[in-house]
Scaffold this active site. Structure first.
Site, short mmCIF file in Angstrom:
data_model
loop_
_atom_site.label_atom_id
_atom_site.label_comp_id
_atom_site.label_asym_id
_atom_site.label_seq_id
_atom_site.Cartn_x
_atom_site.Cartn_y
_atom_site.Cartn_z
N TRP A 129 0.82 -1.30 -0.66
CA TRP A 129 0.02 -0.49 -0.11
C TRP A 129 0.72 1.48 0.00
CZ3 TRP A 129 -2.05 2.21 5.03
CH2 TRP A 129 -2.64 3.90 4.38
N ASP A 210 -1.75 -6.28 9.03
CA ASP A 210 -2.51 -5.27 8.52
C ASP A 210 -3.95 -6.84 7.50
OD1 ASP A 210 -4.08 -2.95 7.52
OD2 ASP A 210 -1.65 -2.17 6.29
N LYS A 245 -13.68 -0.63 5.24
CA LYS A 245 -14.29 -1.14 3.84
C LYS A 245 -15.78 -1.50 4.87
CE LYS A 245 -10.39 0.03 2.95
NZ LYS A 245 -10.04 1.87 2.35
C1 LMR Z 1 -6.45 2.60 -0.98
O1 LMR Z 1 -5.49 2.60 -0.71
O2 LMR Z 1 -7.23 3.67 -2.27
C2 LMR Z 1 -7.43 2.80 0.65
O3 LMR Z 1 -6.98 2.28 1.28
C3 LMR Z 1 -7.86 4.13 1.12
C4 LMR Z 1 -6.55 5.12 1.59
O4 LMR Z 1 -6.77 5.76 2.47
O5 LMR Z 1 -5.23 5.23 0.58
#
Ligand code: LMR
Length: 395
Positions: A129, A210, A245
């Site tokens: 992420w 996570d 989510k």
């Molecule tokens: C995403 O990856 O799009 C979501 O987890 C929202 C974010 O805060 O990035």
């Protein structure tokens, strides 16, 4: 003081939201930020949340401070949701607190790890992420990566991952996505989890799980398989969870931070450090989202309704995966995109270049992250033909 600052670019994910909102093209498609959308492209409030909210309005009688742990009922219900009937709960080794979303939980984790060992290293998957690295570095951790996604074959580089994890030192932390890997959609199968757990157990590094998408992959229990197996086998562990989510509570900012200690006493000691970390960052978490989640999870009726609503979201996302694959074929695309249907959760990489991603945005008003990460929930019957045709053209 401010004179020395240089402007920073917008966040690669959240920045897309603003651009999308400004776009006046009526055919625009938002595959950017990871939010669930229904067939009409709307992120609606869940019905079970509406009912919990009404109950809350009718019964809440104080707004007094709640304390750094947040609501005990929420913490208890979240532990049960995450672990099920698990030995760490029976042995009283888990401590959960409410946090401002999953991001707040990750930041608490980072600061807590720093309290355990200044400058500690945390290993994250490559890719991960987009916010993980900056968030951990901002807390003073050293971030290193282990191989994860095989971009060429659109699958998991499991051998690479396992080999890298075997080299991790016992006083490092390792971040693992419990399910619905963000951004690749590639998850470990149960057998692969068993191997990763064996390595974690053998070395004794700190696993940080996570879990931002529990229930969006295969189901609430199925998605927690690896996490629960890890918790059964290691002495210490951290879980960062999110209700953004699966409860659709994005803007309410509610998640959980859970630590597992080797004994109830060591869990209490570690938790006291966590509470002091919290006090120094945001003092105490917002209460509203937690109140909704605890109301839903502690009521048989609302919990059953939530399961049904969650299933609708999960099934729609999985259906969208196959729909896109079929439409690409229908529109004459010969490149193999069948991997999208085999992946899981909110995201997949389309596997096109950053230039092609930009072209989709500039010429077709189709928005996805520069890495070609698509938020699958943004696909609908009403836009999938346009999407497939546009992809066919830029290919
Ligand atoms: C995403 O990856 O799009 C979501 O987890 C929202 C974010 O805060 O990035």
């Amino acid at each position: 003081m401010f004179g020395s600052l240089k402007a920073l670019p917008a966040d690669p994910i959240l920045g897309l939201l603003a651009k999308y909102r400004e776009d006046s093209n009526s055919q625009k498609i938002d595959l950017g930020v990871g939010v669930y959308k229904n067939e009409a492209g709307h992120t609606a409030v869940l019905d079970c949340v509406k009912r919990a909210e009404k109950h809350r309005n009718d019964t809440e009688d104080s707004k007094v401070y709640i304390g750094p742990t947040g609501s005990p009922l929420f913490n208890d219900e979240m532990s049960k949701l995450i672990f099920g009937h698990h030995k760490v709960l029976i042995e009283n080794r888990a401590r959960t607190i409410s946090t401002p979303g999953g991001t707040g939980s990750l930041r608490v984790a980072a600061e807590f790890i720093k309290s355990c060992k200044a400058g500690a290293t945390i290993w994250v998957s490559n890719p991960t992420w987009a916010n993980h690295t900056g968030l951990f570095e901002a807390a003073g951790l050293t971030v290193k990566t282990y191989p994860y996604y095989d971009y060429e074959n659109k699958t998991l580089d499991f051998d690479g991952m396992l080999a890298a994890l075997k080299e991790v030192s016992s006083d490092d932390a390792v971040l693992l996505h419990a399910c619905c890997h963000n951004p690749s959609g590639m998850d470990l199968n149960n057998e692969q989890w068993q191997q990763v757990v064996e390595v974690a157990k053998g070395i004794g590094f700190l696993p940080v799980l996570d879990m931002a998408y529990q229930g969006f992959g295969k189901g609430l229990d199925e998605d927690a398989y690896g996490l629960r197996l890890m918790a059964e086998n290691v002495k210490e562990m951290i879980v960062c969870s999110s209700c953004s989510k699966n409860f659709g509570l994005y803007r309410e900012r509610i998640g959980g931070f859970t630590l597992i200690g080797e004994t109830p006493l060591s869990a209490d000691i570690a938790n006291s450090v966590v509470l002091s970390v919290v006090r120094g960052i945001y003092s105490m978490p917002p209460a509203h989202g937690a109140a909704l989640v605890e109301t839903i999870l502690s009521s048989d009726e609302l919990r059953t309704q939530w399961h049904a609503e969650l299933k609708v979201m999960r099934d729609r996302i999985n259906g969208n995966r196959q729909l896109l694959v079929d439409k690409l074929v229908e529109n004459g695309v010969t490149r193999d995109f069948s991997f999208i249907a085999r992946q899981s959760g909110m995201f997949s990489f389309l596997g096109i270049s950053p230039e092609q991603v930009q072209q989709l945005q500039d010429e077709y008003s189709i928005y996805m992250v520069g890495s070609s990460r698509m938020s699958i929930a943004g696909i609908a019957n009403s836009n999938v033909d346009y999407l497939a045709q546009s992809i066919a053209k830029i290919l």
